[in-house]
Design a protein around this motif. Structure first.
Motif, mmCIF file in Angstrom:
data_model
loop_
_atom_site.group_PDB
_atom_site.id
_atom_site.type_symbol
_atom_site.label_atom_id
_atom_site.label_comp_id
_atom_site.label_asym_id
_atom_site.label_seq_id
_atom_site.Cartn_x
_atom_site.Cartn_y
_atom_site.Cartn_z
ATOM 1 N N ALA A 77 0.835 -1.206 0.000
ATOM 2 C CA ALA A 77 0.000 0.000 0.000
ATOM 3 C C ALA A 77 0.870 1.255 0.000
ATOM 4 O O ALA A 77 0.592 2.224 -0.735
ATOM 5 N N GLU A 78 1.914 1.247 0.799
ATOM 6 C CA GLU A 78 2.800 2.414 0.849
ATOM 7 C C GLU A 78 3.539 2.604 -0.476
ATOM 8 O O GLU A 78 3.912 3.726 -0.828
ATOM 9 N N GLY A 80 2.126 2.126 -3.349
ATOM 10 C CA GLY A 80 1.146 2.525 -4.358
ATOM 11 C C GLY A 80 0.456 1.385 -5.080
ATOM 12 O O GLY A 80 -0.272 1.617 -6.048
ATOM 13 N N TYR A 82 -2.060 -0.337 -4.298
ATOM 14 C CA TYR A 82 -3.519 -0.347 -4.170
ATOM 15 C C TYR A 82 -4.143 1.006 -4.490
ATOM 16 O O TYR A 82 -5.282 1.277 -4.105
ATOM 17 N N ARG A 83 -3.425 1.836 -5.195
ATOM 18 C CA ARG A 83 -3.925 3.193 -5.464
ATOM 19 C C ARG A 83 -5.181 3.196 -6.346
ATOM 20 O O ARG A 83 -5.912 4.187 -6.366
ATOM 21 N N HIS A 84 -5.427 2.116 -7.069
ATOM 22 C CA HIS A 84 -6.587 2.061 -7.957
ATOM 23 C C HIS A 84 -7.862 1.638 -7.228
ATOM 24 O O HIS A 84 -8.937 1.659 -7.827
ATOM 25 N N GLY A 106 -3.610 6.671 2.715
ATOM 26 C CA GLY A 106 -4.675 7.153 1.838
ATOM 27 C C GLY A 106 -5.947 7.441 2.599
ATOM 28 O O GLY A 106 -5.933 7.841 3.768
ATOM 29 N N GLU A 107 -7.076 7.232 1.909
ATOM 30 C CA GLU A 107 -8.377 7.522 2.504
ATOM 31 C C GLU A 107 -8.621 6.631 3.725
ATOM 32 O O GLU A 107 -8.146 5.505 3.807
#
Length: 361
Positions: A77-78, A80, A82-84, A106-107
């Motif tokens: 996650a850090e 990126g 899972y950015r999608h 993120g969110e």
């Protein structure tokens, strides 16, 4: 075992191998089999189970004695990976995952907190209220309004998938262990409607691959997340077969239907309360050991492998009572601690010793 390259079964195996990538439209990541997929589907998102990628990174936000699934997913996650995703869902199953939800990049993620003691007074009513709260929050984030009809349609779809998974689980003794594991894992990664259609299309091919192999020793495999088929493959290479699977990513993920004739949230809560016992949910001290003994007897398993992911406290505590009860029922037991889901030479030696002990008994 010959798989048709252009057939439906090959699509399922590819999805399992690629961890669901490329992601579907409006993907929503989740971690635990207790996550209510129906709520996610009803607001227009596609649930995708987040499985730990390979690698041993230790992100600064987690101590080194955290389990590999938590460490690897946080590192991804850090970075990126899972950015999608449109969102991420956590279920309170253990302290590590609860802490992970608090530092997730993120969110702000969504958190579902089912009752830990499922037989406590008011547990089902509490669970229904918690599902209602979560549904409202999911709908707001997705720009939708909670819709009972869409939720009911999602329940019907998931019930069809779970019913088909139950049929596949009953065929385990006649199919290669890694094949069944991969097909079930695909059901946690593919868009659910596409998975249901593809699995139905693959059914004749699966049936044609089924064959009786009485010479293989039956094994019960229990534990938490297994993100690869390597352990199942090793069992087959050593002349045995996984005839019963109680892992978080195996059949336990699919076990239990939702009553389609009841109010949707109440019915979903009833499934949470009535599910096959899990080490993270308390029913009574004997519930899980007795369930696994009954499962081993019903499937003819002479050996049991209890997989404990390193630093996974719930499954480590669970393994002591389960192993003792299985042994008292005449089932040989190996408690196998693994950091990743890929076994090495040491694990092969221990597994081979277990199976030889069973064969010579």
């Amino acid at each position: 075992m010959t798989i048709t390259e252009s057939g439906s079964l090959s699509v399922l195996l590819a999805a399992a191998k690629n961890a669901g990538r490329p992601y579907p439209q409006r993907p929503f990541g989740y971690f635990c089999s207790y996550w209510p997929e129906e709520l996610t589907l009803s607001v227009g998102w596609e649930p995708v189970r987040l499985l730990p990628p390979a690698g041993g990174a230790v992100p600064a936000g987690l101590p080194a004695f955290s389990c590999h699934p938590a460490r690897a997913c946080l590192a991804a996650a850090e970075g990126g990976a899972y950015r999608h995703l449109d969102g991420t869902g956590f279920t309170h199953g253990c302290d590590t995952m609860q802490c992970l939800s608090g530092i997730w990049p993120g969110e702000t993620p969504f958190l579902f907190v089912p009752p830990n003691s499922v037989l406590a007074v008011g547990a089902q009513a509490y669970c229904a209220a918690e599902l209602a709260r979560l549904w409202q929050r999911l709908a707001e984030a997705a720009g939708r309004t909670p819709d009972d009809e869409k939720l009911h349609a999602a329940i019907v779809l998931m019930n069809r998938i779970r019913s088909r998974a139950a049929q596949l689980d009953e065929m385990r003794a006649r199919l290669p262990s890694p094949l069944v594991a991969a097909v079930l894992r695909a059901g946690q990664l593919m868009p659910r409607a596409a998975y249901e259609e593809t699995l139905a299309g693959a059914w004749n091919e699966l049936a044609s691959l089924a064959a009786d192999e009485p010479a293989r020793t039956g094994v019960l495999l229990a534990g938490s997340v297994l993100e690869s088929d390597d352990l199942y493959t090793m069992v087959e290479e050593l002349g045995a077969r996984v005839v019963a699977d109680d892992t978080c990513t195996g059949y336990r993920h699919f076990a239990g239907l939702v009553d389609e004739n009841e109010e949707p949230l109440s019915a979903l809560a009833a499934r949470v309360i009535g599910r096959v016992p899990c080490p993270c949910r308390h029913r009574d001290l004997a519930a899980r050991p007795e369930h696994l003994v009954a499962l081993a007897v019903r499937r003819g398993a002479r050996a049991a492998v209890l997989v404990v992911r390193k630093y996974c406290d719930p499954h480590a505590w669970d393994a002591v009572a389960v192993a003792e009860r299985l042994r008292s029922a005449g089932v040989s037991v190996l408690v196998l601690e693994m950091e990743t889901a890929v076994p090495g030479g040491a694990e092969r030696t221990r597994l081979q010793a277990l199976l030889e002990m069973v064969d010579f008994a």
